[in-house]
Design a protein around this motif. Structure first.
Motif, short mmCIF file in Angstrom:
data_model
loop_
_atom_site.label_atom_id
_atom_site.label_comp_id
_atom_site.label_asym_id
_atom_site.label_seq_id
_atom_site.Cartn_x
_atom_site.Cartn_y
_atom_site.Cartn_z
N LYS A 22 4.32 0.40 -4.06
CA LYS A 22 5.37 1.85 -2.97
C LYS A 22 6.10 2.69 -4.16
CE LYS A 22 7.47 0.15 -0.32
NZ LYS A 22 7.98 -1.60 1.10
N ARG A 23 5.90 3.70 -4.01
CA ARG A 23 6.86 5.00 -4.92
C ARG A 23 8.51 4.10 -5.67
NH1 ARG A 23 6.75 10.21 -3.88
NH2 ARG A 23 4.62 9.83 -2.43
N ARG A 48 -7.38 8.02 4.74
CA ARG A 48 -7.00 9.27 4.19
C ARG A 48 -5.30 9.40 4.15
NH1 ARG A 48 -10.76 12.33 5.38
NH2 ARG A 48 -12.48 12.73 4.14
N ASP A 49 -4.62 9.02 4.84
CA ASP A 49 -3.18 8.83 5.33
C ASP A 49 -2.53 8.30 5.61
OD1 ASP A 49 -4.55 8.29 7.48
OD2 ASP A 49 -3.21 9.51 9.42
N ALA A 51 -0.09 4.80 4.19
CA ALA A 51 0.18 4.39 2.68
C ALA A 51 -0.50 3.47 1.80
CB ALA A 51 1.66 3.09 3.49
N THR A 53 -3.45 3.96 0.53
CA THR A 53 -4.39 5.02 0.24
C THR A 53 -3.87 5.60 -1.00
OG1 THR A 53 -5.51 4.87 2.20
CG2 THR A 53 -6.45 6.70 0.03
N ARG A 54 -1.98 6.51 -0.45
CA ARG A 54 -1.52 7.25 -0.42
C ARG A 54 -1.34 6.57 -2.18
NH1 ARG A 54 0.53 8.15 4.25
NH2 ARG A 54 3.07 7.41 3.14
N ASN A 55 -0.73 5.24 -2.02
CA ASN A 55 0.03 4.53 -2.48
C ASN A 55 -1.35 4.09 -4.42
OD1 ASN A 55 2.32 4.43 -2.04
ND2 ASN A 55 1.84 2.17 -1.43
N ARG A 57 -3.53 6.10 -3.89
CA ARG A 57 -3.16 7.33 -5.68
C ARG A 57 -3.10 7.66 -6.59
NH1 ARG A 57 -7.53 10.89 -2.92
NH2 ARG A 57 -8.19 10.46 -0.68
N ARG A 58 -1.52 7.37 -6.63
CA ARG A 58 -0.48 8.15 -7.17
C ARG A 58 -0.73 6.89 -7.78
NH1 ARG A 58 2.73 6.15 -4.26
NH2 ARG A 58 3.91 4.43 -4.93
#
Length: 134
Positions: A22-23, A48-49, A51, A53-55, A57-58
């Motif tokens: 996580k961020r 795509r949306d 957590a 997937t977002r994690n 990508r980052r």
């Protein structure tokens, strides 16, 4: 367990717990179904949306704990993830579905429509390290 046995273990099982970062640096854990694809990478269908997937990508670092038939039979895979999307995605999602389910979907048109509506993509995990290898 040697490397060949580890690959066999990964291939025969289809459930695991995916860990992403996580961020704030804490782990984010998700129960997932996966398949070991013919390219040697672990593939997971996600939206795509989510957590995870977002994690990824980052920060593409990921681990997946794969559970065997009993509590003491497990393997942890450390990997680097890529998000696969685009024109080939539906065919890849179909193939991974069949690998996990062990049979074709009863209605591919409905499957494809659901994948599009849900915004499904594939996570592709390149295996870097596995443990325990005893």
């Amino acid at each position: 367990m040697n490397v060949e046995q580890a690959n066999d273990f990964i291939a025969k099982n289809h459930r695991g717990v995916l860990a992403t970062i996580k961020r704030d640096g804490r782990p984010q854990l998700s129960n997932v179904a996966y398949a070991l694809d013919t390219d040697g990478r672990i593939k997971i269908s996600v939206t795509r949306d989510r957590a995870k997937t977002r994690n990824l990508r980052r920060d593409p670092r990921a681990s997946i704990a794969i559970q065997g038939d009993n509590w003491y039979e497990y393997l942890v895979v450390e990997a680097t993830a890529e998000v696969e999307e685009g024109p080939q995605a539906l065919a890849d999602l179909r193939r991974i579905y069949e690998m996990i389910a062990g049979k074709p979907h009863p209605n591919w048109s409905e499957f494809d429509q659901a994948m599009i509506e849900e915004g499904r993509v594939l996570l592709a995990l390149t295996i870097e390290r596995v443990y325990p290898l005893a």
